[in-house]
Scaffold this active site. Structure first.
Site, mmCIF file in Angstrom:
data_model
loop_
_atom_site.group_PDB
_atom_site.id
_atom_site.type_symbol
_atom_site.label_atom_id
_atom_site.label_comp_id
_atom_site.label_asym_id
_atom_site.label_seq_id
_atom_site.Cartn_x
_atom_site.Cartn_y
_atom_site.Cartn_z
ATOM 1 N N LYS A 52 3.030 38.105 0.425
ATOM 2 C CA LYS A 52 2.929 36.740 0.961
ATOM 3 C C LYS A 52 1.574 36.123 0.594
ATOM 4 C CE LYS A 52 6.331 37.768 4.419
ATOM 5 N NZ LYS A 52 6.668 38.349 5.696
ATOM 6 N N GLN A 96 3.926 39.353 11.256
ATOM 7 C CA GLN A 96 4.809 40.279 10.548
ATOM 8 C C GLN A 96 5.534 41.200 11.537
ATOM 9 O OE1 GLN A 96 5.374 40.270 7.128
ATOM 10 N NE2 GLN A 96 6.959 41.764 7.607
ATOM 11 N N ASP A 119 8.282 31.050 10.123
ATOM 12 C CA ASP A 119 9.395 32.006 10.027
ATOM 13 C C ASP A 119 10.664 31.411 10.632
ATOM 14 O OD1 ASP A 119 8.970 34.369 8.673
ATOM 15 O OD2 ASP A 119 7.995 35.377 10.368
#
Ligand code: NAP
Length: 284
Positions: A52, A96, A119
């Site tokens: 990322k 994460q 997200d």
């Protein structure tokens, strides 16, 4: 022979568009920054986070790395999120997953400002998806929808079958297909005959985490097959939830693993960061 849906090439196109938009934002004095929070030492999570940061670098998106120790407390994590929520140079926040067991993932997701939830996992954004309102969409199903669009596959009027009902893939995927006017069936581990459900699909999206579960006799000839799975086969090689070698012979179109949904998920994250920085909410 099936059309191979090239997620890698499409993802590169999306990243270059995100790069152009990030440049425009910087010219307007807006910092399209992404904060990536990782708790602990899970090797797979570390690899994902590194990827990322690399994508951000390619797109000219400043990325801020918060790698925290395994012992981080809930209070410490919530306090960091509160600080990041208030920072003007942080347009997007990503925590994460999975988190270590002592942390409450639901409370952590809920603590992210929904406008920075790149997200798309926050209950507010998932609620907007349910209600058909614009919002930040989960990257994996959004990437699948983009692949269908780019390949001229209109879900309207089609039977779409989603195998898997997780909150990050299966459920939002089914809602996006529904919003695109498909007739949607969601199969899961409690489904009496998953194979029969799959055989009815014009568009089959598989997200179970079961290596090569979907075999050719589960697929209607000519169907579009989207393989979300990222699994390992008997020899440890990366593979999907679909038996690609066999299904490719009868599908109308199919995504490979690797090179299908995976790169699209990462690219859609870059698109979400830019959208969050602009304050634009996206539709289905
Ligand atoms: P998950 O949370 O474990 O959910 C798996 C789903 O599959 C569950 O709903 C489960 O049903 C269902 N399932 C499991 N075995 C089944 C079976 N034999 N028949 C029917 N349904 C079955 O997994 P996830 O997070 O959605 O991820 C799924 C896969 O996609 C994994 O391989 C993951 O690595 C991959 N993934 C890839 C990307 C990408 O970017 N390519 C992104 C996210 C995930 P129940 O609900 O009944 O348990």
């Amino acid at each position: 022979m099936a059309t191979i849906i090239d997620g890698k090439a499409l993802a590169a196109k999306i990243r270059s568009q995100a790069k152009r938009e990030a440049e425009e934002l910087r010219a307007e004095g807006v910092v399209p920054g992404l904060a990536v929070v990782l708790v602990g030492n899970d090797p797979a999570s570390r690899t994902y986070v590194r990827a990322k940061h690399r994508d951000c670098e390619e797109c000219g998106i400043p990325s801020f790395d918060y790698t925290l120790s395994e012992q981080t407390t809930q209070e410490e994590l919530l306090s960091l999120l509160s600080e990041l929520n208030g920072r003007s140079d942080v347009a997007g926040i990503l925590v994460q997953m999975p988190l270590p067991d002592h942390l409450d993932a639901e409370a952590v997701i809920a603590a992210i400002d929904p406008a920075k939830d790149v997200d798309g996992f926050h209950p507010m954004n998932l609620g907007k998806l349910v209600r058909g309102l614009p919002g930040l969409r989960p990257c994996t199903p959004a990437g699948v929808m983009r692949m269908l669009e780019e390949y001229g596959i209109d879900p309207a009027g089609k039977n779409a079958v989603v195998v898997g009902r997780s909150s990050i893939v299966g459920k939002p995927m089914s809602l996006m297909l529904l919003a695109a006017n498909a007739t949607v069936t969601v199969a899961h581990s409690g489904t009496a005959d998953v194979a029969a459900a799959c055989r009815a699909a014009d568009i089959l999206v598989v997200a179970t985490g079961r290596a090569k579960m979907v075999t050719a006799d589960w697929v209607k000839p000519g169907a579009v097959v989207i393989d979300v799975g990222m699994d390992r086969d008997e020899s440890g090689k990366l593979c999907g939830d679909v038996d690609y070698a066999e299904v490719e012979k009868i599908a109308g179109a199919i995504t490979p693993v690797p090179g299908g949904v995976g790169p699209m998920t990462r690219a859609m994250l870059m698109e979400n960061v830019v959208a969050a920085a602009r304050g634009i909410e996206q539709g289905c």
